[in-house]
Design a protein around this motif. Structure first.
Motif, PDB file in Angstrom:
ATOM      1  N   GLN A   7       0.813  -1.207   0.000  1.00  0.00           N
ATOM      2  CA  GLN A   7       0.000   0.000   0.000  1.00  0.00           C
ATOM      3  C   GLN A   7       0.849   1.260   0.000  1.00  0.00           C
ATOM      4  O   GLN A   7       0.345   2.351  -0.221  1.00  0.00           O
ATOM      5  CB  GLN A   7      -0.941  -0.002   1.205  1.00  0.00           C
ATOM      6  CG  GLN A   7      -1.918  -1.157   1.144  1.00  0.00           C
ATOM      7  CD  GLN A   7      -2.784  -1.245   2.382  1.00  0.00           C
ATOM      8  OE1 GLN A   7      -2.368  -0.868   3.466  1.00  0.00           O
ATOM      9  NE2 GLN A   7      -3.985  -1.764   2.217  1.00  0.00           N
ATOM     10  N   TYR A  63      -4.581 -10.116   2.593  1.00  0.00           N
ATOM     11  CA  TYR A  63      -5.964 -10.317   2.144  1.00  0.00           C
ATOM     12  C   TYR A  63      -6.149 -11.757   1.693  1.00  0.00           C
ATOM     13  O   TYR A  63      -5.204 -12.432   1.307  1.00  0.00           O
ATOM     14  CB  TYR A  63      -6.299  -9.396   0.962  1.00  0.00           C
ATOM     15  CG  TYR A  63      -6.282  -7.936   1.301  1.00  0.00           C
ATOM     16  CD1 TYR A  63      -7.400  -7.327   1.832  1.00  0.00           C
ATOM     17  CD2 TYR A  63      -5.145  -7.167   1.088  1.00  0.00           C
ATOM     18  CE1 TYR A  63      -7.391  -5.972   2.144  1.00  0.00           C
ATOM     19  CE2 TYR A  63      -5.130  -5.811   1.392  1.00  0.00           C
ATOM     20  CZ  TYR A  63      -6.256  -5.233   1.919  1.00  0.00           C
ATOM     21  OH  TYR A  63      -6.239  -3.897   2.234  1.00  0.00           O
ATOM     22  N   SER A  66     -10.243 -14.511  -2.313  1.00  0.00           N
ATOM     23  CA  SER A  66     -11.675 -14.404  -2.612  1.00  0.00           C
ATOM     24  C   SER A  66     -12.226 -13.039  -2.202  1.00  0.00           C
ATOM     25  O   SER A  66     -13.142 -12.515  -2.837  1.00  0.00           O
ATOM     26  CB  SER A  66     -12.457 -15.514  -1.921  1.00  0.00           C
ATOM     27  OG  SER A  66     -12.288 -15.433  -0.514  1.00  0.00           O
ATOM     28  N   ILE A  68     -10.562 -10.221  -2.381  1.00  0.00           N
ATOM     29  CA  ILE A  68     -10.126  -9.288  -3.419  1.00  0.00           C
ATOM     30  C   ILE A  68     -11.011  -9.436  -4.650  1.00  0.00           C
ATOM     31  O   ILE A  68     -11.426  -8.454  -5.251  1.00  0.00           O
ATOM     32  CB  ILE A  68      -8.644  -9.519  -3.765  1.00  0.00           C
ATOM     33  CG1 ILE A  68      -7.788  -9.136  -2.558  1.00  0.00           C
ATOM     34  CG2 ILE A  68      -8.239  -8.718  -4.997  1.00  0.00           C
ATOM     35  CD1 ILE A  68      -6.332  -9.457  -2.701  1.00  0.00           C
ATOM     36  N   ALA A  69     -11.330 -10.676  -5.017  1.00  0.00           N
ATOM     37  CA  ALA A  69     -12.205 -10.915  -6.168  1.00  0.00           C
ATOM     38  C   ALA A  69     -13.582 -10.309  -5.933  1.00  0.00           C
ATOM     39  O   ALA A  69     -14.169  -9.695  -6.826  1.00  0.00           O
ATOM     40  CB  ALA A  69     -12.312 -12.411  -6.439  1.00  0.00           C
ATOM     41  N   ALA A  71     -14.304  -7.772  -3.969  1.00  0.00           N
ATOM     42  CA  ALA A  71     -14.177  -6.316  -4.016  1.00  0.00           C
ATOM     43  C   ALA A  71     -14.086  -5.834  -5.456  1.00  0.00           C
ATOM     44  O   ALA A  71     -14.666  -4.803  -5.815  1.00  0.00           O
ATOM     45  CB  ALA A  71     -12.955  -5.867  -3.222  1.00  0.00           C
ATOM     46  N   ASN A  72     -13.378  -6.571  -6.302  1.00  0.00           N
ATOM     47  CA  ASN A  72     -13.282  -6.202  -7.716  1.00  0.00           C
ATOM     48  C   ASN A  72     -14.630  -6.309  -8.404  1.00  0.00           C
ATOM     49  O   ASN A  72     -14.995  -5.466  -9.211  1.00  0.00           O
ATOM     50  CB  ASN A  72     -12.252  -7.074  -8.442  1.00  0.00           C
ATOM     51  CG  ASN A  72     -10.839  -6.703  -8.090  1.00  0.00           C
ATOM     52  OD1 ASN A  72     -10.569  -5.605  -7.636  1.00  0.00           O
ATOM     53  ND2 ASN A  72      -9.923  -7.628  -8.299  1.00  0.00           N
ATOM     54  N   ASP A  73     -15.382  -7.359  -8.096  1.00  0.00           N
ATOM     55  CA  ASP A  73     -16.715  -7.516  -8.676  1.00  0.00           C
ATOM     56  C   ASP A  73     -17.635  -6.375  -8.241  1.00  0.00           C
ATOM     57  O   ASP A  73     -18.390  -5.835  -9.043  1.00  0.00           O
ATOM     58  CB  ASP A  73     -17.337  -8.856  -8.278  1.00  0.00           C
ATOM     59  CG  ASP A  73     -16.649 -10.033  -8.958  1.00  0.00           C
ATOM     60  OD1 ASP A  73     -15.934  -9.802  -9.957  1.00  0.00           O
ATOM     61  OD2 ASP A  73     -16.840 -11.172  -8.488  1.00  0.00           O
ATOM     62  N   ALA A  75     -16.740  -3.402  -7.343  1.00  0.00           N
ATOM     63  CA  ALA A  75     -16.285  -2.144  -7.936  1.00  0.00           C
ATOM     64  C   ALA A  75     -16.690  -2.039  -9.393  1.00  0.00           C
ATOM     65  O   ALA A  75     -16.774  -0.945  -9.938  1.00  0.00           O
ATOM     66  CB  ALA A  75     -14.766  -2.025  -7.817  1.00  0.00           C
ATOM     67  N   GLY A  76     -16.994  -3.174 -10.026  1.00  0.00           N
ATOM     68  CA  GLY A  76     -17.385  -3.168 -11.430  1.00  0.00           C
ATOM     69  C   GLY A  76     -18.745  -2.557 -11.659  1.00  0.00           C
ATOM     70  O   GLY A  76     -19.106  -2.224 -12.772  1.00  0.00           O
TER      71      GLY A  76
END
Length: 127
Positions: A7, A63, A66, A68-69, A71-73, A75-76
């Motif tokens: 970070q 982290y 899963s 992170i995945a 969070a990415n979904d 954010a999409g």
């Protein structure tokens, strides 16, 4: 099976030129469970070096892949297929990206009255 994400890659230090370190280390063995993190305060600095960056600033965190995945979904977004949104331009038009350019046939906002001859046509006219 865990992921460690950086970070913060740089910290500001205060030291004499002879004491400037080439690198600063931290103990990564403290990063074993989800949620573990290291802060600037966890950095091991040599004598004569003072860290100026805020001590509470996180450097790395652990982290679960899963998470992170997910969070990415999230954010999409949740736009529906086939739905289009109109964006209002600076001029106040909401006709889409090309608003205000309908009458333009050339970049720069100038309309072209007559087509210019190509270099081959110009050479033929000169003969």
């Amino acid at each position: 099976g865990l992921i460690v994400l950086s970070q913060l890659e740089n910290v500001e230090v205060k030291a004499t030129s002879s004491n400037l370190p080439d690198f600063i280390e931290y103990d990564a063995e403290k990063l074993v469970e989800v949620g573990d993190h290291l802060t600037v305060a966890d950095l091991m600095v040599p004598d004569g070096v003072e860290i100026v960056t805020e001590a509470e600033h996180a450097i790395v965190s652990v982290y679960e892949p899963s998470a992170i995945a997910a969070a990415n979904d999230a954010a999409g977004g949740d736009a529906e297929a086939g739905s289009e949104s109109q964006v209002e331009s600076e001029s106040g038009n909401s006709e889409g990206e090309n608003a205000g350019q309908a009458g333009e046939s050339m970049p720069g906002g100038k309309e072209q009255k007559e087509p210019k001859p190509s270099s081959v046509e110009a050479a033929k006219q000169d003969k």
